[in-house]
Design an enzyme around this catalytic site. Sequence first.
Site, PDB file in Angstrom:
ATOM      1  CG  HIS A  92       7.091  -5.737   0.722  1.00  0.00           C
ATOM      2  ND1 HIS A  92       7.017  -5.717   2.166  1.00  0.00           N
ATOM      3  CD2 HIS A  92       6.810  -4.477   0.480  1.00  0.00           C
ATOM      4  CE1 HIS A  92       6.616  -4.639   2.745  1.00  0.00           C
ATOM      5  NE2 HIS A  92       6.478  -3.855   1.605  1.00  0.00           N
ATOM      6  CG  ASP A 121     -20.962 -17.667  15.227  1.00  0.00           C
ATOM      7  OD1 ASP A 121     -20.085 -16.953  14.201  1.00  0.00           O
ATOM      8  OD2 ASP A 121     -20.356 -18.518  16.155  1.00  0.00           O
ATOM      9  CD1 TRP A 157       2.133  -3.944  -5.951  1.00  0.00           C
ATOM     10  CD2 TRP A 157      -0.004  -4.939  -5.690  1.00  0.00           C
ATOM     11  NE1 TRP A 157       1.130  -3.016  -5.364  1.00  0.00           N
ATOM     12  CE2 TRP A 157      -0.173  -3.472  -5.450  1.00  0.00           C
ATOM     13  CE3 TRP A 157      -0.983  -5.879  -5.573  1.00  0.00           C
ATOM     14  CZ2 TRP A 157      -1.384  -3.079  -5.533  1.00  0.00           C
ATOM     15  CZ3 TRP A 157      -2.076  -5.422  -5.471  1.00  0.00           C
ATOM     16  CH2 TRP A 157      -2.665  -3.924  -5.630  1.00  0.00           C
ATOM     17  CB  SER A 185     -10.031 -16.693   1.206  1.00  0.00           C
ATOM     18  OG  SER A 185      -9.969 -16.265   2.408  1.00  0.00           O
ATOM     19  CB  SER A 186     -11.370 -11.704  -0.712  1.00  0.00           C
ATOM     20  OG  SER A 186      -9.992 -11.750  -0.144  1.00  0.00           O
ATOM     21  CG  HIS A 269      -8.704   3.354  -7.177  1.00  0.00           C
ATOM     22  ND1 HIS A 269      -7.391   3.930  -6.929  1.00  0.00           N
ATOM     23  CD2 HIS A 269      -9.531   3.925  -6.510  1.00  0.00           C
ATOM     24  CE1 HIS A 269      -7.573   4.924  -5.967  1.00  0.00           C
ATOM     25  NE2 HIS A 269      -9.013   5.104  -5.838  1.00  0.00           N
ATOM     26  CD  GLU A 271      -7.349  -5.310  -2.584  1.00  0.00           C
ATOM     27  OE1 GLU A 271      -8.342  -5.809  -3.101  1.00  0.00           O
ATOM     28  OE2 GLU A 271      -6.694  -5.713  -1.455  1.00  0.00           O
ATOM     29  CE1 TYR A 273     -10.216   5.618  -1.645  1.00  0.00           C
ATOM     30  CE2 TYR A 273     -10.900   4.607  -3.761  1.00  0.00           C
ATOM     31  CZ  TYR A 273     -10.186   5.797  -2.979  1.00  0.00           C
ATOM     32  OH  TYR A 273      -9.711   6.803  -3.618  1.00  0.00           O
ATOM     33  CB  SER A 284     -16.131   6.360  13.070  1.00  0.00           C
ATOM     34  OG  SER A 284     -15.571   7.035  11.708  1.00  0.00           O
ATOM     35  CG  HIS A 318      -6.035   7.599 -10.303  1.00  0.00           C
ATOM     36  ND1 HIS A 318      -7.110   7.781  -9.392  1.00  0.00           N
ATOM     37  CD2 HIS A 318      -5.447   6.349  -9.579  1.00  0.00           C
ATOM     38  CE1 HIS A 318      -6.964   7.078  -8.274  1.00  0.00           C
ATOM     39  NE2 HIS A 318      -5.983   6.331  -8.541  1.00  0.00           N
ATOM     40  CG  HIS A 319      -3.642   3.291 -10.107  1.00  0.00           C
ATOM     41  ND1 HIS A 319      -2.994   3.121  -8.965  1.00  0.00           N
ATOM     42  CD2 HIS A 319      -5.010   3.584 -10.093  1.00  0.00           C
ATOM     43  CE1 HIS A 319      -3.576   3.081  -8.034  1.00  0.00           C
ATOM     44  NE2 HIS A 319      -5.035   3.225  -8.514  1.00  0.00           N
ATOM     45  CB  THR A 344     -11.152  11.741   1.544  1.00  0.00           C
ATOM     46  OG1 THR A 344     -11.497  10.792   0.469  1.00  0.00           O
ATOM     47  CG2 THR A 344     -10.257  10.954   2.509  1.00  0.00           C
ATOM     48  CE  LYS A 347     -15.605   7.855   5.290  1.00  0.00           C
ATOM     49  NZ  LYS A 347     -16.508   7.622   6.381  1.00  0.00           N
ATOM     50  NE  ARG A 466       6.301   1.421  -7.330  1.00  0.00           N
ATOM     51  CZ  ARG A 466       5.113   1.282  -7.427  1.00  0.00           C
ATOM     52  NH1 ARG A 466       4.152   1.710  -8.303  1.00  0.00           N
ATOM     53  NH2 ARG A 466       4.449   0.256  -6.667  1.00  0.00           N
TER      54      ARG A 466
END
Lengths: 541, 373
Positions: A92, A121, A157, A185-186, A269, A271, A273, A284, A318-319, A344, A347, A466
Site C-alpha cells: 500500500h 512540448d 515501505w 523513471s523518476s 525526507h 522524498e 517534499y 498557489s 527526525h525519523h 511552511t 506559505k 502502527r
Amino acid sequence: MNTLTRELNSVAEPADQTQLHEEDHHHHQAPKGIWRWLLTTNHKDIGTLYLWFSFIMFLTGGTMAMVIRAELFQPGLQLVEPNFFNQMTTVHGLVMVFGAVMPAFTGLANWLIPMMIGAPDMALPRMNNWSFWILPFAFTILLSSLFMEGGGPNFGWTFYAPLSTSFSPDSTALFVFSIHIMGISSIMGAINVIVTIVNLRAPGMNWMKLPLFVWTWLITAFLLIAVMPVLAGAVTMVLTDKYFGTSFFEAAGGGDPVMFQHIFWFFGHPEVYIMILPSFGIISAIVPTFSRKKLFGYSSMVYATASIAILSFLVWAHHMFTTGMPVFAELFFMYCTMLIAVPTGVKIFNWVTTMWRGSISFETPMLFAVAFIILFTIGGFSGLMLAITPADFQYHDTYFVVAHFHYVLVTGAIFSIMAAAYYWLPKWTGHMYDERLGRIHFWCSVISVNVLFFPMHFLGLAGMPRRIPDYAIQFADVNQIVSIGGFAFGLSQLIFLAVVLKCIRGGEKAPAKPWEGADGLEWTLPSPAPYHSFSTPPEIK
Amino acid sequence: MKQWLYCALVLVFAPHLAAAEMPLNMTQGVTEISGKVYDLHMTILYICCAIGVVVFGVMIYAMINHRKSKGAVAANFHESTKVEIAWTVLPFIILILMAIPATKTLVAMEDTHDAELTVKITGSQWKWHYSYFDQDIDFYSNLATPMSQIEGEETKGENYLLEVDKPLVLPTHRKIRFLMTSDDVIHSWWLPAFAIKKDANPGFINETWARIDQEGIYRGQCAELCGKGHGFMPIVVQAVSAAEFDTWVSSQQAAAGAAAVEAEAALSQSLSLEALMAQGEQVYMSHCAACHQPNGMGLPGIFPPLKGSAVATGPIADHLEAVINGRPGTAMQAFGKQLTAQELAAVVTFERNAWDNNTGDTVQAADVDNHGK
C-alpha cells in the site's frame, strides 16, 4: 530561443520535418489505437498516460488499504493472516508513494509545464515516452511478487534492514528491481522537467515570472535527481546483503543496521517534499484564481519553496530519534526540523492573505484547495509536535504518526492533485466537468477522510502502535469508526472517476479561459488545448 | 467550517470512547520524565491550537465575508515586506521558546549516570528477554494471550494482547538503567508510562533509564515492525516497592537454584516417548508454532515445513544443532539459551514423531547436554 524551440520540435517528430507547418496534416499520420499511446512523444498524451496510471495505482493501493481497514475493523484475526497484513501495509505504501502520488505530479508536469512556459512540448520527448512506459513494468513486477510463494515485500515501505535482508521473503529481489525501475523513471522525468524549464521558456518568461507550479516542480526535480540515486544505493545494498553475502547492514559482518535508516531517510525526507512541493504550486495557482486577487507574495513563495528544499536535506534523522543517537545529533535534528515550520508558515499565511478581501467563489477546485490549506496545516501541526524529540519518543511508530502523514499526503498531496484535475480538466478535455457531481465528490471525500484519519491521532496517543494486525480491546471502537471512514473515503473516489469520464465524453463546451480570475499562458490556448501547445512562442508582457 | 466538523466528530465519538475507556490523550506516566514529556506535549498542542484558531479564524472570516456571492470586490494589495518579516520572525520566536524546555527534557532523558540497577532487554522474534545485571536473573517474557482468543473462538480477556507469562519486575524510587539490544531484527521497547521508546538494534546496545514513582502494572508493546509477530510481543512491567523487589530477587535466585538441580536430575532420567511427546507439544506450541505452524507445514517461501522435512526425519545430531544453535542469518533462533535441556529434548522428540514423521526416535535431556547445550 526561437530557433531552439523549432529545432526541438523537429527532433520530436523527425518523420514530419517536411510537414512541420502543416499540423493538421501530420495529425492524420499519427498512429492509431494502442500504437498512438505506446509510441507517443507528445507531452499531452504522456501526461494523460501518467494521470490514468496514477489513478489506477491509487485504486490499487486503496484496495489494499481497504483490506487493512477491514482486518482492523475489530480486534482479533479475521480476514488475513499477519504476514499478508504486513504485505498489504508495505505494498500500500509503495504503490501510493511511487505509483499514485509521484506519477500524478509527473503527469501534471507533462500536461502543464509546456503550456505554462509557452513551449510546444517537453524538451526530451522520447525520453518522456521511455520514462512513462517503464513504470507499468515496475509495478507489474512489484505486484506480481504478492502472488509468489512466500509472498511479496512484508517489511514496511521503509524496508528496514535486517528485516528486509536476512529475514525477508524470497521475492525481495523483485522488490529491489521494481524500485530501481521506478527510480530511473523518476530521474528521467526530473531531467526532462529541468531541461524543459531551463531551455524552452518563451522569450520574456524570466525566472521571476514563472508560474509557481513551474517553480515548485523545478525545485522538486532537483530534489529527485539528488535523492533517487541514494534510494537506488540503499536497495542495491539490501540486494547484495541478502543474496551476495555482503554485510552493509549486518552487525556480525561489521555493518550497521542503523546506517540503513540514515541512508533511507536521507532519501526519504526530501522524498516527502517531492510529494508536497508541486502541491504548493497547484494551490498557489488555484487560490488566486477563485479569490480573483493576485497571490500575496510571489517572491516569498519562491524563496520559501527553496528554503524548504534545502532544509529537507538537514532533517532526515527526525525519523530516527528512537534509534539511539547522541544527544547532540538529536538536538541538531530537532532544531532543523522545527525550522521547517517557518517557510511552511510563510506559505500558509500567503494563501490566507491572498483570500483576504478577495472576491471568493467556491467551485470544486477551490473547495479542494481550501480543504488542502486547513487539513495540510493540521498535518503540519502534528509534524511540529513530532519534531519535539522527547514527545516524539511517545508519538513515534504509533497511529499518531499514521494520522500525521496521511493528513499531509492524502488531504495534502492527493487533495491538491484532485484540485488540479478539476481546475485544468476543462483545458484538457474542452468540456466543463459536472459541478454538482464535483461538489458531491468533495463533500463525501472531506467528511470521510476526517472520520478516517482524525481519530487516528487519539489511537496513537492512547498507545496503539502502527503496523499491527490486531490490537488491545480498548482500541476497538475507534478503529471501527476509522474503518467506516476508510470505506466511505474509498467509495467516494468512484465519484471522481465518474466525473472525469463524464467530462471526457462530453459536457458544456469550455471556453479558453473557463475561470474568471485565472491567470497564465495555458488559458490563452483554446480548450481543448491543441496537440502541440505553442508552435510559435507567445509574447510575454 | 472544518472545525465545526471536528466538534461534531468529537461529540459523536465521545460516548463510544467513554464506553471503551480509551484515554484520548497521552498518558502522564509514572516517572518524573514522563510527566515532563506530557507537559511538553500539551504545551506544543496548545501553541498549535492557538495558531490554528488565528489562521483558520482569519481564513473562515474571509470565506464568509469576502465571497463573490455577497458582492465582495477583490482588493488589489500584494507584497508587504513588513508583514512578511513579521510572519517569519514571530514563528521563529515561538519555536525558540518551545525548543528551550524540549532541550532540557531531552538532556535529562539521555543522562543514564548513577543507576542503581541495570536491566538488559533483548528483543527477539517475538518475545522479550530480560536479564538483571549483578543479580543472576534472566528470563523470557512471552505473550500470554491464547491463540483461541486471537482467532475469536474464545471471548477476549481484559488485557487481550497486553499480557505476558512473566512480567518484568522493577523497584520503585530507584534509578534503573535499561540496555537494549536484539537477537535478530530491530525491535523497539515502548512503555508509555515511562515515556521510554528505544530501539533494540541487533549488534548494538542502546541505553535509557527510568525512576518509577508509583507501584503498579504498566503495559506496552513492541513499536518497530519486526515481522509477522510484531503485534504480539507485549511488554508488562510490575513496579513494586524496594523491599518487595528484594524479596522477589531472592525468590528468583532460589528458584533458579532449584531449576538447576532439576536440570541436573533430568540428565540422568530417561522418559518414555509418550511423556516426551506430551511435554514437547506444549513447548512446540509456545515457541515454534508461530513460524512452523501448529500443523508443522510452515509458511511456504518464508518458514520451512517440519512435516517430512530432511531435518526432522534425518540425523538427530543435525536436528539438535539447528534447534540449539539456530541458523545464523535466518529467522531460526538459537533455542539453546531459551529452553532447558529437558524442554529441548522433548520438543525435538515431538518434531521427529508428530505429523506422520514417525521416526520413533526419542531424545533425552542427556543427549541434548552431550550435544553441547
